[in-house]
Every structure is written in structure tokens, then in C-alpha cells.
Design an enzyme around this catalytic site. Structure first.
Site, mmCIF file in Angstrom:
data_model
loop_
_atom_site.group_PDB
_atom_site.id
_atom_site.type_symbol
_atom_site.label_atom_id
_atom_site.label_comp_id
_atom_site.label_asym_id
_atom_site.label_seq_id
_atom_site.Cartn_x
_atom_site.Cartn_y
_atom_site.Cartn_z
ATOM 1 N N CYS A 16 0.845 -1.199 0.000
ATOM 2 C CA CYS A 16 0.000 0.000 0.000
ATOM 3 C C CYS A 16 0.882 1.251 0.000
ATOM 4 O O CYS A 16 2.109 1.164 0.055
ATOM 5 C CB CYS A 16 -0.926 0.016 1.219
ATOM 6 S SG CYS A 16 -0.023 0.068 2.783
ATOM 7 N N CYS A 19 3.559 1.734 2.623
ATOM 8 C CA CYS A 19 4.802 0.966 2.419
ATOM 9 C C CYS A 19 5.801 1.788 1.612
ATOM 10 O O CYS A 19 6.965 1.939 1.992
ATOM 11 C CB CYS A 19 4.511 -0.343 1.679
ATOM 12 S SG CYS A 19 3.470 -1.506 2.582
ATOM 13 N N CYS A 83 45.904 -18.169 -13.705
ATOM 14 C CA CYS A 83 46.426 -18.121 -12.338
ATOM 15 C C CYS A 83 45.508 -17.275 -11.464
ATOM 16 O O CYS A 83 44.515 -16.722 -11.935
ATOM 17 C CB CYS A 83 47.840 -17.556 -12.311
ATOM 18 S SG CYS A 83 47.937 -15.817 -12.757
ATOM 19 N N CYS A 86 44.443 -13.752 -12.485
ATOM 20 C CA CYS A 86 43.351 -13.647 -13.467
ATOM 21 C C CYS A 86 41.997 -13.596 -12.766
ATOM 22 O O CYS A 86 41.180 -12.697 -13.014
ATOM 23 C CB CYS A 86 43.385 -14.843 -14.415
ATOM 24 S SG CYS A 86 44.889 -15.027 -15.362
ATOM 25 N N ASP A 495 16.486 -30.035 17.678
ATOM 26 C CA ASP A 495 15.043 -30.180 17.842
ATOM 27 C C ASP A 495 14.757 -31.665 18.108
ATOM 28 O O ASP A 495 15.473 -32.534 17.602
ATOM 29 C CB ASP A 495 14.339 -29.713 16.556
ATOM 30 C CG ASP A 495 12.836 -29.840 16.662
ATOM 31 O OD1 ASP A 495 12.271 -29.266 17.606
ATOM 32 O OD2 ASP A 495 12.235 -30.508 15.805
ATOM 33 N N ASP A 689 14.082 -29.785 11.151
ATOM 34 C CA ASP A 689 13.582 -30.436 9.938
ATOM 35 C C ASP A 689 13.534 -29.511 8.734
ATOM 36 O O ASP A 689 13.141 -29.918 7.650
ATOM 37 C CB ASP A 689 12.203 -31.060 10.180
ATOM 38 C CG ASP A 689 11.149 -30.020 10.547
ATOM 39 O OD1 ASP A 689 11.423 -28.821 10.390
ATOM 40 O OD2 ASP A 689 10.055 -30.418 10.974
ATOM 41 N N ASP A 693 11.194 -25.405 11.843
ATOM 42 C CA ASP A 693 12.288 -24.756 12.568
ATOM 43 C C ASP A 693 12.996 -23.674 11.745
ATOM 44 O O ASP A 693 14.083 -23.235 12.102
ATOM 45 C CB ASP A 693 13.315 -25.817 13.000
ATOM 46 C CG ASP A 693 12.674 -26.931 13.789
ATOM 47 O OD1 ASP A 693 11.975 -26.638 14.768
ATOM 48 O OD2 ASP A 693 12.855 -28.098 13.418
#
Length: 794
Positions: A16, A19, A83, A86, A495, A689, A693
Site C-alpha cells: 500500500c 509501504c 592463475c 586472473c 530439535d 527439519d 524450525d
């Protein structure tokens, strides 16, 4: 006051007018910034004083307010780098381009990863910039295509090396004549003969060094090509000058160094060839992953089975997979039942039972049933493609430890050229006054021994092998910086559900006779509930005799009713038993005991008579205790985080040997708990997982996702453990420690080699051809040392 620069940034997340106003207000508060933000176009037009602000500052400010800045990522294959100077130069130039957020150029993988603002610069602009520097670049090719290109390059390199070696061999003989006073045919010492042999090596085989040197010098840079071109040209043209002096003066004994220039080029090509071969072995991890993929798929088209290339499979296609075949793409079973070997992805050796509606993952092996699947993810969207992409990006990324080597490489070549000139002056003026040849040889030796190749390969080669070794063991690091950070961990937060425990219910207790188990399991076989699946699995392991079920009814929240051989079977809660007038008072104490332990207890009744109890719980993983002990032995504080009550949490923690428990934590509170541990000054890893989390994984210094290689798990963390094997976590820390140790060894020898080599060469104690051999082999030694990581045991 600096120059004023104007940029347009795409801003995401604005919903909106307030923002856009907020973003504009925050930007205009920055010193030297004038911004206008348009909600409709979702763009911010920003003019800023380059002395007071940068694009990075502006982008960071927008992100801090809670919005995003549109950016794209380009992955390019870069050709022509020889090298570290570069790769450092290309990276430095790209990072200076307006609209480029970050650019990382990797010498080992010969690739560039660039994040940029598409409204300011495009991929073609980046490629053109690289080309202007004297190199070539193309959008990243398919890994197989790139390997094919590399193999072609190696064959051309080998052909050049053979021709160069054949032409240089007679010249090498003359070198041994000088050293050991040997007698050889006079033609070998003839200036014209040596000139004929050395010239093709210098200007045909060695032309690549002149081209590379010219392109670099034209753009204000200097690399290995400059050193090689200077050193070999000095030896070659001085030899030509000496040869000319023999014309009309056959008694003149020329001082020829054709062998020095030709043998130097041959040795450098030999070193580069060995280096290329060794580097090709660092990509074995990706090759192994790609070999897992099915090449063809059996698709139903107009009612007929047709074999088509895997690339032609489209989302929505119906595929038929027979026993022993690889599942071509990620999909959902629409017909049939089977077991699938997912060990390539999860590390779990036991095949997983799959039925209609279950998800299957591409490249896993169908064991024993014909199934039809609907293609859901194909091509670059499959789980295997995601894993390959993560490994490729990790191998192409840079670890922070590389920064020092990059800074040094950027200044190295000009400094070496200066030292070489100074060496020449000191020799001809003081050490051996008037002895041009001795001064020339010493300065050439300085030029050729001081190539920064080993320095540039020291870190990225180890990162490549380390991340590849990790991937082979089911550990995916998303970047070199994460591989480096992992060995610094001091605390690890685990966890409980799905991490310490299996995340899959299992029967823990059964009270009753074999007949009760037969009726219980036969009745539950008709249910799709996870608890029912646990009971059926338990009964299968007990090898019971299954009974035919006449009727079946699931009562949500209470249990099930079934009729088996005219016997009424009830399985469920106290309430279900009470409503059916079954007396279960004798089981009350046992029920309470199971429930206190956090188990789900179900009563069994046959024909209105109580016959037993089955208790189901999410049990801890078999290797959890061993993994936690290994983590503690490594000096980490191990903490368990769970939403369970204190009693259940401590019961699980006790089983696996965890002393620190944080219980009754809501998912949204997990990140705050991680921050509390970080506030004590410790580097913290969070293991979860990858879905529930996610906030905690993002907050932690290192987020480790325990998953099955799904897209969500891979995206959620810095490190992904494929499958649920907790022992892979200490292995991830170990590979991080070993890789960092390997990098330090490489950097020590690379720095030490140049630190010791330059003074020795300047003192005239190294013949140029020996210096050339040492320089060529220094790069090979660094790559070979990195390859030792492939043989380590995790």
C-alpha cells in the site's frame, strides 16, 4: 563531494501507499541520498553521493525496513584464466560494475557467480565486460557438457605438450652437455639447429602466453602469462642475438639459452596438464550424482507405453516404472504398490513401502512392484537436480579464508617483475659486474619461480574436494563460507521430533496374547492412520497370521470398529470402550503409566471383552546417543529443544545422554532460544527439519536441516543432512575441520614456496629450468594435497 550516481531498484513486498512512503522516508534520511519510491511500478529511483553511500548501503537499508530488492543470479563459465591474478582481476572488475551486488570468481571451477540488479545491468553486459578483460565467458553449461569441453581441452593440451616435449628434448641434451661435459654430435650445438627447434615452441606452442600477457597488460593487469612471456622471451631473444653474432664469425662461441626458453614452456605446459588432470578428479562428486539419474522414461501416450529421453518428460505425464528400474522423476503414485530403495538420497538402507498417493523421488530404485506415477517435478526442479545445484554452488563459492590470498594475488605479479628487474641490476652492477648472462639467468629464474598459481588454487581446490566428499556422504554445504564456519561451532541445539526421534510412531509395548495381536493388526490394516501403520509394521515383524476383515469403521478421535470372522473388534480410547460397555478398569494403572511416558496407549476388546493394550510412541533414533556422545567429545555443548512437557522431554534426553533441555517451547519461540545461547558468546548450530524450525535455522550461525533432500529442507539451512542419520552431524563438523586444515596446509606451502623460492632464485642458486619445474609442480602439489581429502574416513 563525490560523484552523483542515479539507480533504479525493484522493490518487493510493498502492499500500500504507506509501504512506499516508509521506504522513501527511510532512504531520504540517509546522508547524500535522494529517493523517490513508486508503489505502482514497485521501483525506487535513487540518486546518491558515491562518497557518502553505496548501492549496498541502500539495498541493506531497504531490507532492514522489511522489504526486498529484486536481484538475479548469473552463473558463468569463464575461459582463459591461468592463475590467481586472473580470477582476482575479473572479480575486482565485476564487483565495481554498477548494479552488481556480489561477484565471486573461482579459478579451480573456472566459473563466476554474480548477483546483480537486472534493472541496471544484464548477463550479456557482464559477459562482455569479462571479454574486454581478455577472457571468455558463457552462461553456465550443463555439467556433462562442461566435462566434455574440459576433456577436449585436455586432449589439445596433451597434444601441445607432446609436440613441445619432442622439440625440446634435443635442447635438453645440450643442457646436460654443459652440466656434465658430455660429448654429443656437433649438430646439437649448432645455433641454427637450436633456433629451428626453439622457435615453434616459443611462438606456436607458447603463443597462448603472449596472447594472455597482451590482454592482461592492455587492461592494466598482470598474470602468470606476463611472467612466462617475459622470462622465456628474454632467454630466447638473447640466444637469437648470440646466434646472429656467429654469422661470418665461425670462431665465436655463443652463449645460447634456447634450451632455457623451450624447456621452461614445456615444463609449464606439463605442470598445467597435470593440474588439469588432478582438478578433473575434484568434480567426481557431481559426476557421481549425475550418474544416479535415469536416462529414459516409460511414458503412457495415447494408451501405449513409449520410451522417451528423460529430458522430454513433462509435468503431468503418466509414467510406468517396473521392478528394478530407476524412478525417472519426482512424482506421485497413481496406481500400484511397491517398495523403493531411497538410500542414494536418504542413506536409509531399508526400502520404503510406497502405495497409491505416496510421493516418490527421481533416481531412487523401484524394488518389487509395477507402479504408475504422475510426474510432478521434472528437469531442474527434481530433488536430485536441487542437490547437484547445491553442490555446484558450494564448489564454486569462496570461503572467507580465501580473501587474503586474493588480495596478495592482485599485487603479486607487478611486485615479482620489480624484484626481477632489481635482481638483474644488482647482479650486473655488483655481484658479477658486466656479466650480462649471469644477471639475465638470475632475473629469469625469479620471474618463472614466482607464479601465484599455487596461491590461487590453495583454497578453492580444497573447498571443491571437501564439499564433494561431504556430498558423497549425504552432507550438503550450501557454500564455502558455511564449510568454514562449521568447524568453529561451540554449541549445537537439536530439535526433538524428527531429529533426535524418528518422527515416525512405533509400537513400544504390547500387552495381550497372540490372538489379540492377530485381531488388532488385521483390523488396523484397513486404516491409513500413522498409529495403525505402526501396529501393522510391528505385527509383520512378529510374523502373525493375518485374518480376513468383514467390516471396518474408523471413529475419528476414538479408534476403530471391525468385524473379523463374525467377531466384533474394538481398538481405541477409554471413551470408546465405555460407550461399548467394555470393562477396562483393570488396565487403568498400566494406561496411566504409558501416558506419563508420553506414549499413546490403545485398548483392545474382542466381543465385548478386554484383551490387552498397545502403546505407540515416537522412539529415538538408534544412533542418536552415539551421535550426541561424538558431539560432546568434540567439545560442543548439546542442547535439546522441544515443545513437549518437562517430564517427557527429560525422559527422551536421558535416553540419548543430553544434559541440557529446553522444554515447552512454541515453534515461534525457538529462534529466541537460539539467540539466548548466542548471547553467551558461543557459535551455535541449530538442527531441525527445515520447515517448522526455519526461523531458528536462519538465526543460528549454522542452520542444519535434517531432511530427505526435499526442496524445502535444502532451502531452509546452510547445511542439509540427507535422510535422518544424526551421525552425519559430527561427520559434517569433521569434514569442515579437515578441509580447513587442508586449506591452511596449502596456503602455508604456497606462501612458503614463494617466500623461499624468490630469494633463492635471486641469489643465482636456481637454473631457470629448475625454477620452471618447481613452479609447475607447486600447483600440482597443492591440488594433490587437496585430493587427499577424498581418501579421509568420516
Amino acid at each position: 563531494m563525490g560523484a552523483t550516481k542515479k539507480v533504479t531498484l525493484g522493490v518487493t513486498g510493498m502492499t500500500c501507499a504507506s509501504c512506499s512512503s516508509r521506504v522513501e522516508k527511510v532512504l531520504n534520511k540517509m546522508d547524500g541520498v535522494d529517493a523517490q519510491v513508486n508503489l505502482t511500478t514497485e521501483k525506487a529511483t535513487v540518486a546518491f553521493d558515491t562518497d557518502k553511500a553505496s548501492i549496498d548501503d541502500i539495498t541493506e537499508k531497504i531490507k532492514k525496513v522489511g522489504y526486498g530488492v529484486i536481484s538475479e543470479k548469473a552463473e558463468l563459465d569463464v575461459f582463459g584464466m591461468t592463475c590467481a591474478a586472473c580470477s582476482t582481476r575479473i572479480e575486482k572488475v565485476l564487483n565495481k560494475q554498477a548494479g552488481v551486488a556480489t561477484a565471486s570468481v573461482n579459478l579451480t571451477t573456472e566459473s563466476a557467480q554474480i548477483e546483480f540488479n537486472p534493472s541496471m545491468i544484464q548477463t550479456d553486459d557482464l559477459i562482455n565486460k569479462i571479454k574486454k578483460l581478455g577472457y571468455d565467458a558463457k552462461p553456465k553449461a550443463d555439467t556433462t557438457e562442461k566435462q566434455s569441453h574440459k576433456e577436449k581441452e585436455r586432449k589439445q593440451m596433451r597434444l601441445k605438450l607432446i609436440i613441445s616435449a619432442l622439440l625440446s628434448a634435443p635442447l635438453l641434451v645440450t643442457m646436460f652437455v654443459h652440466l656434465f661435459q658430455l660429448t654429443i654430435p656437433a649438430i646439437f650445438m649448432d645455433p641454427l639447429f637450436q633456433f629451428i627447434l626453439a622457435t615453434p615452441v616459443q611462438f606456436i606452442i607458447g603463443w597462448q602466453f603472449y596472447v594472455g600477457a597482451y590482454k592482461n597488460l592492455r587492461n592494466g593487469g598482470a598474470n602468470m602469462d606476463v611472467l612466462v612471456a617475459l622470462g622465456t622471451s628474454a632467454a630466447y631473444f638473447y640466444s637469437v642475438y648470440e646466434a646472429i653474432k656467429t654469422i661470418g664469425n665461425p670462431s665465436y662461441m655463443p652463449h645460447l639459452y634456447f634450451e632455457t626458453s623451450a624447456v621452461l614452456i614445456t615444463l609449464i605446459l606439463f605442470g598445467k596438464y597435470l593440474e588439469a588432470r588432478a582438478k578433473s578428479q575434484t568434480t567426481n562428486a557431481i559426476s557421481s550424482l549425475l550418474q544416479l539419474q535415469a536416462k529414459e522414461a516409460r511414458v503412457l501416450r495415447d494408451g501405449k507405453e513409449v520410451m522417451i529421453p528423460i529430458e522430454d518428460v513433462a509435468v503431468g505425464d503418466t509414467l510406468i516404472v517396473k521392478p528394478g528400474e530407476k524412478i525417472p522423476v519426482d512424482g506421485t503414485i497413481t496406481k500400484g504398490r511397491t517398495s523403493v530403495d531411497e538410500s542414494m538420497l536418504t542413506g536409509e538402507s531399508i526400502p520404503m513401502e510406497k502405495d497409491k498417493g505416496d510421493t516418490v523421488i527421481g533416481s531412487t530404485l523401484n524394488k518389487n512392484g509395477v507402479i504408475e506415477i504422475e510426474a510432478v517435478k521434472v528437469g531442474k526442479d527434481t530433488a536430485l537436480a536441487s542437490i547437484v545445484k547445491v553442490v555446484e554452488e558450494a564448489q564454486g563459492s569462496k570461503a572467507p579464508i580465501q580473501r587474503l590470498a586474493d588480495v596478495i594475488s592482485g599485487y603479486f605479479v607487478p611486485i615479482v617483475v620489480g624484484i626481477s628487474i632489481l635482481t638483474f641490476i644488482i647482479w650486473i652492477a655488483f655481484v658479477a659486474p658486466g656479466q650480462f648472462e649471469q644477471a639475465l639467468i638470475a632475473s629469469i629464474a625469479v620471474l618463472v619461480i614466482a607464479c601465484p598459481c599455487a596461491l590461487g588454487l590453495a583454497t578453492p581446490t580444497s573447498i571443491m574436494v571437501g564439499t564433494g566428499k561431504a556430498a558423497e556422504n549425504g552432507i550438503l554445504f550450501k557454500g564455502g563460507e558455511h564449510l568454514e564456519k562449521t568447524h568453529q561451532l561451540e554449541a549445537i541445539v537439536l530439535d526433538k521430533t524428527g531429529t533426535i526421534t524418528k518422527g515416525k510412531p512405533e509400537v513400544t509395548n504390547f500387552t495381550g496374547d497372540s490372538e489379540a495381536l492377530q485381531y488388532l493388526a488385521s483390523a488396523e490394516k484397513g486404516s491409513e492412520h500413522p498409529l495403525a501403520e505402526a501396529i501393522v509394521t510391528y505385527a509383520t515383524e512378529q510374523a502373525i497370521e493375518w485374518k480376513n476383515v468383514d467390516t471396518f469403521e474408523a471413529i475419528p478421535g476414538h479408534g476403530i470398529k471391525a468385524t473379523i470372522n463374525h467377531n466384533n473388534v474394538l481398538v481405541g480410547t477409554r471413551k470408546l470402550m465405555q460407550e461399548s460397555n467394555v470393562n477396562v478398569r483393570s488396565a487403568e494403572e498400566e494406561m496411566v503409566a504409558y501416558e506419563v511416558e508420553g506414549k499413546t496407549a490403545m485398548l483392545i476388546a474382542i466381543n465385548g471383552e478386554y484383551r490387552g493394550i498397545v502403546a505407540v510412541a515416537d522412539t529415538v533414533k538408534e544412533t542418536a546417543a552415539k551421535a550426541i556422545k561424538e558431539l560432546e567429545n568434540a567439545g560442543l555443548d548439546v542442547v535439546m529443544l522441544t515443545g513437549d512437557n518437562e517430564r517427557t522431554a527429560h525422559a527422551i534426553a536421558k535416553q540419548v545422554g543430553i544434559r541440557h533441555v529446553i522444554a515447552q517451547v512454541l515453534p515461534e519461540e525457538k529462534a529466541a532460544k537460539v539467540k539466548e545461547i548466542q548471547a553467551t558468546g558461543k557459535k551455535v548450530a541449530m538442527v531441525g527439519d527445515g520447515v517448522n524450525d526455519a526461523p531458528a535455522l536462519a538465526v543460528a550461525d549454522i542452520g542444519i536441516a535434517i531432511g530427505t533432500g526435499t526442496e524445502v529442507a535444502i532451502e531452509a539451512a546452510d547445511v542439509t543432512i540427507l535422510g535422518g542419520e544424526l551421525l552425519l552431524i559430527p561427520k559434517a563438523i569433521k569434514i569442515s575441520q579437515l578441509t580447513m586444515k587442508n586449506i591452511r596446509q596449502n596456503l602455508f606451502w604456497a606462501f612458503g614456496y614463494n617466500t623461499a623460492g624468490i630469494p633463492i632464485a635471486a641469489l643465482g642458486l636456481l637454473a631457470p629450468w629448475i625454477a620452471g619445474a618447481a613452479m609447475a609442480l607447486s600447483s600440482v602439489s597443492v591440488v594433490t594435497n587437496a585430493l587427499r581429502l577424498k581418501r579421509v574416513k568420516l
